[in-house]
Design an enzyme around this catalytic site. Structure first.
Site, PDB file in Angstrom:
ATOM      1  N   GLU A  31      27.063  53.608  11.368  1.00 47.62           N
ATOM      2  CA  GLU A  31      25.708  53.174  11.055  1.00 47.62           C
ATOM      3  C   GLU A  31      25.531  52.899   9.567  1.00 47.62           C
ATOM      4  OE1 GLU A  31      23.290  52.236  12.894  1.00 47.62           O
ATOM      5  OE2 GLU A  31      24.239  52.708  14.794  1.00 47.62           O
ATOM      6  N   TYR A 114      15.674  54.860   9.845  1.00 48.21           N
ATOM      7  CA  TYR A 114      16.433  54.160  10.887  1.00 48.21           C
ATOM      8  C   TYR A 114      17.714  54.901  11.243  1.00 48.21           C
ATOM      9  CZ  TYR A 114      20.025  51.368  12.967  1.00 48.21           C
ATOM     10  OH  TYR A 114      21.048  50.966  13.784  1.00 48.21           O
ATOM     11  N   ASP A 132      16.413  48.354  13.779  1.00 44.99           N
ATOM     12  CA  ASP A 132      17.163  47.544  12.820  1.00 44.99           C
ATOM     13  C   ASP A 132      16.734  46.086  12.960  1.00 44.99           C
ATOM     14  OD1 ASP A 132      18.362  46.621  15.130  1.00 44.99           O
ATOM     15  OD2 ASP A 132      20.415  46.985  14.456  1.00 44.99           O
TER      16      ASP A 132
END
Length: 361
Positions: A31, A114, A132
């Site tokens: 990520e 996020y 995202d």
């Protein structure tokens, strides 16, 4: 709609290395790497990273320079330093376990709203919202939203919608990855492949003919463009001088060829002479141009003009850098650098191998 998306994902999901042997550590690394970076670019970096640091503990034991070197080319180097810091924090805890609570995740270096949601949902299967660029675009089209991307009020609405959509999901991780894959391969920013989409019947933008207008994107501000110089200072034919940037700021702790930004009214040569005097306390002798290099950062662009230089018997001082080092040309690859400095380093090594500098990119 959610079930149709999950059914499509079960058949058509992308084969990605972080989707195998899934652990919180592997999800976290992927990520962070994927932020503002294309998947195809990330895959080889991820595989090299996992070969070097297969566990959180192995990362925690690494040096910052080793981490930066492995990260080189991905940009946003503060993320690499945050990875190291977070690994050290978790490894230093009594239980040494990766936190699953998104509130605790957001307390760790480099993990924002996020990323915390993505880790909680994908690694721990919690119904926590993640949003995202791909997910935001898919939602904007499915619900035909005219909320401008990047606007603070709009972002609050997008996050509320994302939380509502994930709240009753029994497979939150798969659902988020399905949305990401849909945005990456079908619901594209330009020329979306609507005929291949599994949820066309649910897409309000398609029904209303507004697909091309969603999401609403605000005009980007004009970013400044700077002219910069750099000195390739040679000590004979085997060594060049590198400076290590400060611990904080842009490209922190990376190595570079010393130089700086051109001021109004200066020629490039005058700029370089001034910068070297200010940074190294020596008078540089400029011998020849050594290429022009361009790069765009997040908030500005640079055109860098490199020059082959000498300083004779003068001893440079690290006035603006953490350290200075005379480096064997054959060892330049061992020092982590930003993109432009790496291009210069490669050109130096290629020239030593007998190529004509005019033929080098």
């Amino acid at each position: 709609m959610q079930q149709k998306l999950l059914d499509w994902f079960a058949v058509h999901q992308r084969v990605l290395p972080w989707r195998f042997n899934r652990t919180p550590y592997r999800v976290w690394i992927s990520e962070i790497m994927l932020q503002q970076t294309r998947v195809d670019t990330v895959i080889p970096y991820y595989e090299r990273w996992m070969a070097a640091f297969p566990t959180l503990e192995s990362l925690a034991d690494a040096s910052e320079q080793d981490v930066l070197k492995l990260w080189e080319g991905l940009g946003y180097y503060s993320r690499a330093r945050s990875l190291l810091k977070t690994a050290q924090v978790i490894a230093g805890n009594p239980d040494k376990t990766f936190p699953s609570d998104p509130k605790n995740l957001e307390k760790l270096p480099g993990i924002g709203h996020y990323t915390a949601g993505a880790i909680a949902s994908i690694a721990f299967n919690q119904p926590i919202a993640a949003l995202d660029g791909n997910i935001r675009r898919v939602y904007a089209r499915i619900f035909d939203l005219d909320w401008p991307v990047g606007d603070r009020q709009s972002e609050s609405k997008f996050w509320q919608l994302a939380a509502e959509q994930i709240a009753d999901q029994t497979e939150p991780g798969a659902y988020h990855e399905a949305l990401m894959d849909l945005g990456a391969v079908i619901c594209l920013p330009d020329n979306p492949q609507c005929a291949r989409c599994p949820i066309t019947e649910d897409c309000l933008a398609l029904q209303h003919g507004t697909t091309a207008a969603r999401p609403v994107v605000l005009p980007k501000p004009v970013i400044p463009h700077y002219q910069v110089t750099a000195a390739v200072i040679q000590d004979g034919n085997k060594k060049v001088l590198l400076a290590q940037r400060p611990e904080k700021g842009l490209l922190a702790s990376l190595w570079e060829f010393p130089g700086g930004k051109q001021e109004n009214g200066e020629s490039l040569e005058e700029c370089l002479e001034r910068e070297i005097q200010e940074e190294l306390a020596v008078q540089v002798i400029i011998r020849a141009p050594f290429g022009t290099y361009r790069h765009a950062y997040t908030h500005f662009k640079v055109t860098l003009h490199a020059f082959l230089c000498e300083i004779g018997a003068q001893i440079p001082q690290a006035r603006a850098a953490q350290a200075l080092e005379w480096v064997e040309i054959s060892a330049l690859a061992d020092y982590p650098m930003g993109k432009i400095d790496r291009q210069i380093a490669k050109r130096i090594q290629e020239e030593i191998n007998g190529k004509n500098p005019d033929e080098l990119s």
